[in-house]
Design a protein around this motif. Structure first.
Motif, short mmCIF file in Angstrom:
data_model
loop_
_atom_site.label_atom_id
_atom_site.label_comp_id
_atom_site.label_asym_id
_atom_site.label_seq_id
_atom_site.Cartn_x
_atom_site.Cartn_y
_atom_site.Cartn_z
N GLY A 1 59.52 51.88 27.52
CA GLY A 1 59.44 52.75 26.40
C GLY A 1 57.88 52.70 25.96
N LEU B 1 55.02 55.57 26.07
CA LEU B 1 54.17 56.04 25.03
C LEU B 1 52.58 55.93 25.05
CD1 LEU B 1 54.12 57.03 22.02
CD2 LEU B 1 54.67 54.66 21.37
N ASP C 1 60.82 46.81 24.53
CA ASP C 1 61.07 47.83 25.52
C ASP C 1 59.73 48.13 26.17
OD1 ASP C 1 61.91 50.14 26.76
OD2 ASP C 1 62.53 51.24 25.14
N ASP D 1 55.66 51.52 13.05
CA ASP D 1 56.44 52.46 13.82
C ASP D 1 56.96 51.92 15.09
OD1 ASP D 1 56.21 54.18 11.48
OD2 ASP D 1 54.43 55.15 12.47
N LEU D 2 56.07 51.25 15.58
CA LEU D 2 56.42 50.59 17.17
C LEU D 2 57.75 49.52 17.02
CD1 LEU D 2 52.95 49.83 18.64
CD2 LEU D 2 54.49 51.63 19.02
N ARG D 3 57.85 48.71 15.73
CA ARG D 3 58.76 47.97 15.28
C ARG D 3 60.02 48.53 15.23
NH1 ARG D 3 60.70 46.53 10.94
NH2 ARG D 3 59.03 47.15 9.76
N ILE D 4 60.08 49.63 14.46
CA ILE D 4 61.18 50.53 13.97
C ILE D 4 61.64 51.32 15.26
CG2 ILE D 4 61.91 52.59 12.69
CD1 ILE D 4 59.87 51.71 10.55
N ALA D 5 60.81 51.68 16.13
CA ALA D 5 61.35 52.15 17.33
C ALA D 5 61.97 51.46 18.32
CB ALA D 5 60.03 53.16 17.99
N LEU E 1 60.35 48.98 20.16
CA LEU E 1 59.37 48.86 21.12
C LEU E 1 58.84 47.37 21.27
CD1 LEU E 1 57.56 52.21 21.47
CD2 LEU E 1 59.61 51.46 22.79
#
Length: 226
Positions: free
Chosen positions: A197, A201, A194, A176-180, A182
């Motif tokens: 970001g 989070l 990022d 999820d962190l990769r897809i976002a 970050l």
């Protein structure tokens, strides 16, 4: 005053000091990556701290020589050993050194407090983001994380045991962190894409690390304030 230091290399997964031992020397992490941990009666492991080069993971053993936890390497690590007697003699001769070591133990306590809050009150996604920010800042402070890129020699099992999550959850959170956008992880290479970001989070505020260099001078920017 030169301290008598003996060095030894430890492979990944090997205990440097084990719970229940009585120790007569302090360890300095010269190179590598290590962690402290305890096991429950059921054999479940909880990692309670990570250490980067330059840390003294068992400084408390100067006063409490019985080890109530274990200390192990996550990757091949070079450890320096200094006898308690030598450290005590140095502290007596150099009060400024004693003060610096006392400050080190206070910062260690501050990191523990931050971890407790994260484990108790942050979501799995947020506490993972917070841990990645912390390690980046600590490694950057010793010159090991240029431009937000650093070596993270941790398996998903080790991350799970530090974050209080399952391996399946850690895998999903990292995805999820990769897809976002970050972070990006390739084997042991972690890249923060990022920073603002990720810090937002993870509710990350680096002041608990108490860097002597002003935070504004750190190459990695701090999260924006609301």
């Amino acid at each position: 005053m030169q301290l008598p230091v003996t060095t030894r290399e430890f492979d990944a997964g090997i205990d440097i000091v084990s719970e229940g031992q009585t120790v007569t020397q302090c360890c300095i992490l010269i190179d590598g990556f290590t962690y402290r941990y305890r096991h429950t009666l059921e054999g479940k492991r909880q990692i309670i701290a990570f250490h980067v080069s330059g840390d003294i993971p068992d400084l408390h053993s100067l006063h409490m020589c019985y080890m109530d936890h274990s200390f192990a390497a996550t990757t091949r690590s070079l450890i320096g050993f200094i006898s308690h007697d030598a450290v005590w003699n140095l502290c007596m001769r150099r009060p400024n050194v004693a003060a610096a070591l006392w400050r080190e133990t206070l910062i260690d306590g501050a990191i523990f407090r931050e971890w407790i809050v994260g484990l108790g009150r942050l979501s799995g996604l947020s506490r993972t983001a917070h841990l990645l920010c912390e390690i980046a800042m600590r490694m950057r402070a010793v010159g090991l994380a240029p431009e937000g890129v650093y070596r993270l020699p941790l398996t998903q099992h080790e991350l799970a045991d530090a974050l209080g999550l399952t391996v399946v959850t850690v895998n999903r959170v990292l995805r999820d962190l990769r897809i976002a956008g970050l972070v990006e992880r390739e084997r042991s290479r972690m890249t923060i894409r990022d920073w603002r970001g990720l810090a937002r989070l993870g509710e990350f505020d680096a002041r608990y690390l108490h860097f002597r260099v002003p935070i504004a001078m750190m190459p990695i920017p701090q999260p924006e304030r609301a």
